[in-house]
Write a protein that holds these residues in place. Structure first.
Motif, PDB file in Angstrom:
ATOM      1  N   ALA A   1      48.460  43.014  40.376  1.00  0.00           N
ATOM      2  CA  ALA A   1      47.496  44.114  40.416  1.00  0.00           C
ATOM      3  C   ALA A   1      46.660  44.053  39.140  1.00  0.00           C
ATOM      4  O   ALA A   1      47.191  43.830  38.055  1.00  0.00           O
ATOM      5  CB  ALA A   1      48.207  45.453  40.518  1.00  0.00           C
ATOM      6  N   VAL A   2      45.358  44.215  39.288  1.00  0.00           N
ATOM      7  CA  VAL A   2      44.447  44.156  38.145  1.00  0.00           C
ATOM      8  C   VAL A   2      43.839  45.540  37.936  1.00  0.00           C
ATOM      9  O   VAL A   2      43.038  46.002  38.752  1.00  0.00           O
ATOM     10  CB  VAL A   2      43.326  43.117  38.380  1.00  0.00           C
ATOM     11  N   PRO A   3      44.221  46.224  36.855  1.00  0.00           N
ATOM     12  CA  PRO A   3      43.634  47.530  36.573  1.00  0.00           C
ATOM     13  C   PRO A   3      42.145  47.400  36.284  1.00  0.00           C
ATOM     14  O   PRO A   3      41.712  46.480  35.575  1.00  0.00           O
ATOM     15  CB  PRO A   3      44.378  48.012  35.329  1.00  0.00           C
ATOM     16  N   LEU A   4      41.360  48.321  36.841  1.00  0.00           N
ATOM     17  CA  LEU A   4      39.914  48.348  36.644  1.00  0.00           C
ATOM     18  C   LEU A   4      39.502  49.708  36.110  1.00  0.00           C
ATOM     19  O   LEU A   4      39.852  50.736  36.689  1.00  0.00           O
ATOM     20  CB  LEU A   4      39.175  48.128  37.966  1.00  0.00           C
ATOM     21  N   CYS A   5      38.764  49.718  35.018  1.00  0.00           N
ATOM     22  CA  CYS A   5      38.178  50.949  34.487  1.00  0.00           C
ATOM     23  C   CYS A   5      36.666  50.801  34.558  1.00  0.00           C
ATOM     24  O   CYS A   5      36.112  49.811  34.069  1.00  0.00           O
ATOM     25  CB  CYS A   5      38.578  51.170  33.031  1.00  0.00           C
ATOM     26  N   GLY A   6      36.007  51.774  35.160  1.00  0.00           N
ATOM     27  CA  GLY A   6      34.556  51.714  35.242  1.00  0.00           C
ATOM     28  C   GLY A   6      33.972  52.981  35.829  1.00  0.00           C
ATOM     29  O   GLY A   6      34.663  53.727  36.523  1.00  0.00           O
ATOM     30  N   ASP A   7      32.694  53.200  35.535  1.00  0.00           N
ATOM     31  CA  ASP A   7      31.997  54.387  36.018  1.00  0.00           C
ATOM     32  C   ASP A   7      31.003  54.079  37.128  1.00  0.00           C
ATOM     33  O   ASP A   7      30.570  54.982  37.825  1.00  0.00           O
ATOM     34  CB  ASP A   7      31.246  55.061  34.858  1.00  0.00           C
ATOM     35  N   ASP A   8      30.643  52.826  37.291  1.00  0.00           N
ATOM     36  CA  ASP A   8      29.620  52.427  38.259  1.00  0.00           C
ATOM     37  C   ASP A   8      30.298  51.896  39.527  1.00  0.00           C
ATOM     38  O   ASP A   8      30.930  50.828  39.493  1.00  0.00           O
ATOM     39  CB  ASP A   8      28.743  51.351  37.635  1.00  0.00           C
ATOM     40  N   PRO A   9      30.203  52.618  40.649  1.00  0.00           N
ATOM     41  CA  PRO A   9      30.864  52.178  41.880  1.00  0.00           C
ATOM     42  C   PRO A   9      30.475  50.763  42.311  1.00  0.00           C
ATOM     43  O   PRO A   9      31.324  50.006  42.781  1.00  0.00           O
ATOM     44  CB  PRO A   9      30.429  53.214  42.917  1.00  0.00           C
TER      45      PRO A   9
ATOM     46  N   PRO B   1      42.908  44.750  43.399  1.00  0.00           N
ATOM     47  CA  PRO B   1      42.226  45.638  42.457  1.00  0.00           C
ATOM     48  C   PRO B   1      42.932  46.991  42.405  1.00  0.00           C
ATOM     49  O   PRO B   1      43.357  47.520  43.430  1.00  0.00           O
ATOM     50  CB  PRO B   1      40.814  45.776  43.032  1.00  0.00           C
ATOM     51  N   LEU B   2      43.067  47.528  41.201  1.00  0.00           N
ATOM     52  CA  LEU B   2      43.746  48.800  40.993  1.00  0.00           C
ATOM     53  C   LEU B   2      42.850  49.703  40.145  1.00  0.00           C
ATOM     54  O   LEU B   2      42.946  49.711  38.913  1.00  0.00           O
ATOM     55  CB  LEU B   2      45.089  48.563  40.298  1.00  0.00           C
ATOM     56  N   PRO B   3      41.922  50.446  40.779  1.00  0.00           N
ATOM     57  CA  PRO B   3      41.065  51.353  40.009  1.00  0.00           C
ATOM     58  C   PRO B   3      41.914  52.420  39.313  1.00  0.00           C
ATOM     59  O   PRO B   3      42.744  53.071  39.954  1.00  0.00           O
ATOM     60  CB  PRO B   3      40.159  51.980  41.067  1.00  0.00           C
ATOM     61  N   VAL B   4      41.744  52.549  38.002  1.00  0.00           N
ATOM     62  CA  VAL B   4      42.558  53.499  37.242  1.00  0.00           C
ATOM     63  C   VAL B   4      41.722  54.544  36.510  1.00  0.00           C
ATOM     64  O   VAL B   4      42.265  55.288  35.696  1.00  0.00           O
ATOM     65  CB  VAL B   4      43.505  52.769  36.261  1.00  0.00           C
ATOM     66  N   GLY B   5      40.433  54.608  36.796  1.00  0.00           N
ATOM     67  CA  GLY B   5      39.600  55.635  36.186  1.00  0.00           C
ATOM     68  C   GLY B   5      38.345  55.065  35.569  1.00  0.00           C
ATOM     69  O   GLY B   5      38.048  53.873  35.682  1.00  0.00           O
TER      70      GLY B   5
ATOM     71  N   LEU C   1      35.411  54.476  32.409  1.00  0.00           N
ATOM     72  CA  LEU C   1      35.457  53.737  31.138  1.00  0.00           C
ATOM     73  C   LEU C   1      36.138  54.529  30.035  1.00  0.00           C
ATOM     74  O   LEU C   1      36.677  53.942  29.096  1.00  0.00           O
ATOM     75  CB  LEU C   1      34.045  53.340  30.711  1.00  0.00           C
ATOM     76  N   ASP C   2      36.161  55.860  30.157  1.00  0.00           N
ATOM     77  CA  ASP C   2      36.849  56.663  29.160  1.00  0.00           C
ATOM     78  C   ASP C   2      38.352  56.374  29.142  1.00  0.00           C
ATOM     79  O   ASP C   2      39.034  56.648  28.163  1.00  0.00           O
ATOM     80  CB  ASP C   2      36.596  58.150  29.397  1.00  0.00           C
ATOM     81  N   ARG C   3      38.880  55.795  30.191  1.00  0.00           N
ATOM     82  CA  ARG C   3      40.309  55.450  30.271  1.00  0.00           C
ATOM     83  C   ARG C   3      40.589  54.021  29.804  1.00  0.00           C
ATOM     84  O   ARG C   3      41.743  53.617  29.699  1.00  0.00           O
ATOM     85  CB  ARG C   3      40.820  55.660  31.683  1.00  0.00           C
ATOM     86  N   ALA C   4      39.551  53.253  29.498  1.00  0.00           N
ATOM     87  CA  ALA C   4      39.739  51.867  29.055  1.00  0.00           C
ATOM     88  C   ALA C   4      40.576  51.794  27.783  1.00  0.00           C
ATOM     89  O   ALA C   4      41.334  50.838  27.591  1.00  0.00           O
ATOM     90  CB  ALA C   4      38.386  51.183  28.848  1.00  0.00           C
ATOM     91  N   VAL C   5      40.484  52.784  26.940  1.00  0.00           N
ATOM     92  CA  VAL C   5      41.286  52.803  25.714  1.00  0.00           C
ATOM     93  C   VAL C   5      42.778  52.812  26.056  1.00  0.00           C
ATOM     94  O   VAL C   5      43.587  52.193  25.351  1.00  0.00           O
ATOM     95  CB  VAL C   5      40.898  53.983  24.799  1.00  0.00           C
ATOM     96  N   TYR C   6      43.162  53.475  27.119  1.00  0.00           N
ATOM     97  CA  TYR C   6      44.574  53.487  27.527  1.00  0.00           C
ATOM     98  C   TYR C   6      45.003  52.112  28.035  1.00  0.00           C
ATOM     99  O   TYR C   6      46.131  51.677  27.808  1.00  0.00           O
ATOM    100  CB  TYR C   6      44.826  54.546  28.598  1.00  0.00           C
ATOM    101  N   LEU C   7      44.106  51.438  28.726  1.00  0.00           N
ATOM    102  CA  LEU C   7      44.399  50.082  29.191  1.00  0.00           C
ATOM    103  C   LEU C   7      44.584  49.138  27.998  1.00  0.00           C
ATOM    104  O   LEU C   7      45.501  48.319  27.974  1.00  0.00           O
ATOM    105  CB  LEU C   7      43.290  49.594  30.124  1.00  0.00           C
ATOM    106  N   GLU C   8      43.736  49.279  26.991  1.00  0.00           N
ATOM    107  CA  GLU C   8      43.859  48.465  25.780  1.00  0.00           C
ATOM    108  C   GLU C   8      45.193  48.731  25.074  1.00  0.00           C
ATOM    109  O   GLU C   8      45.891  47.801  24.665  1.00  0.00           O
ATOM    110  CB  GLU C   8      42.710  48.772  24.812  1.00  0.00           C
ATOM    111  N   THR C   9      45.545  50.008  24.945  1.00  0.00           N
ATOM    112  CA  THR C   9      46.779  50.381  24.271  1.00  0.00           C
ATOM    113  C   THR C   9      47.995  49.882  25.044  1.00  0.00           C
ATOM    114  O   THR C   9      48.954  49.360  24.453  1.00  0.00           O
ATOM    115  CB  THR C   9      46.844  51.911  24.104  1.00  0.00           C
TER     116      THR C   9
END
Length: 96
Positions: A26-34, A51-55, A57-65
């Motif tokens: 599963a590949v987490p995806l963070c983005g605002d543009d559909p 694909p695993l939409p997780v929210g 771009l504001d959630r990208a920091v959680y993916l990085e962490t």
């Protein structure tokens, strides 16, 4: 812009396809543009992954962490999967 593909080392992405006994990666995806999320989702599926939409771009920091945490576990000889129960264990009705 979409944040994706950073949660695993490059050796995994070279596997044809990147899958394991448990199934496809599963590949987490963070983005605002559909439209951008759909494009990257197509790339993910083309690789044989899910694909695993997780929210947004504001959630990208959680993916990085989370990625930094996983890398630390791997480098210290621990399997991150041992931290989490199987999906079925947390979604099964309480029988208590």
């Amino acid at each position: 812009m979409v944040k994706a593909f950073n949660h695993l080392p490059d050796a995994v992405w070279r596997r044809p396809p990147p899958a394991f006994a448990e199934g496809p990666v599963a590949v987490p995806l963070c983005g605002d543009d559909p439209a951008a999320l759909e494009t990257v989702g197509t790339l993910v599926r083309d690789l044989g992954c899910v694909p695993l939409p997780v929210g947004g771009l504001d959630r990208a920091v959680y993916l990085e962490t989370t990625t930094a945490f996983l890398i630390g576990l791997w480098h210290s000889g621990h399997d991150p999967r041992s931290l989490l129960p199987p999906f079925e264990a947390v979604t099964a009705p309480d029988r208590g």
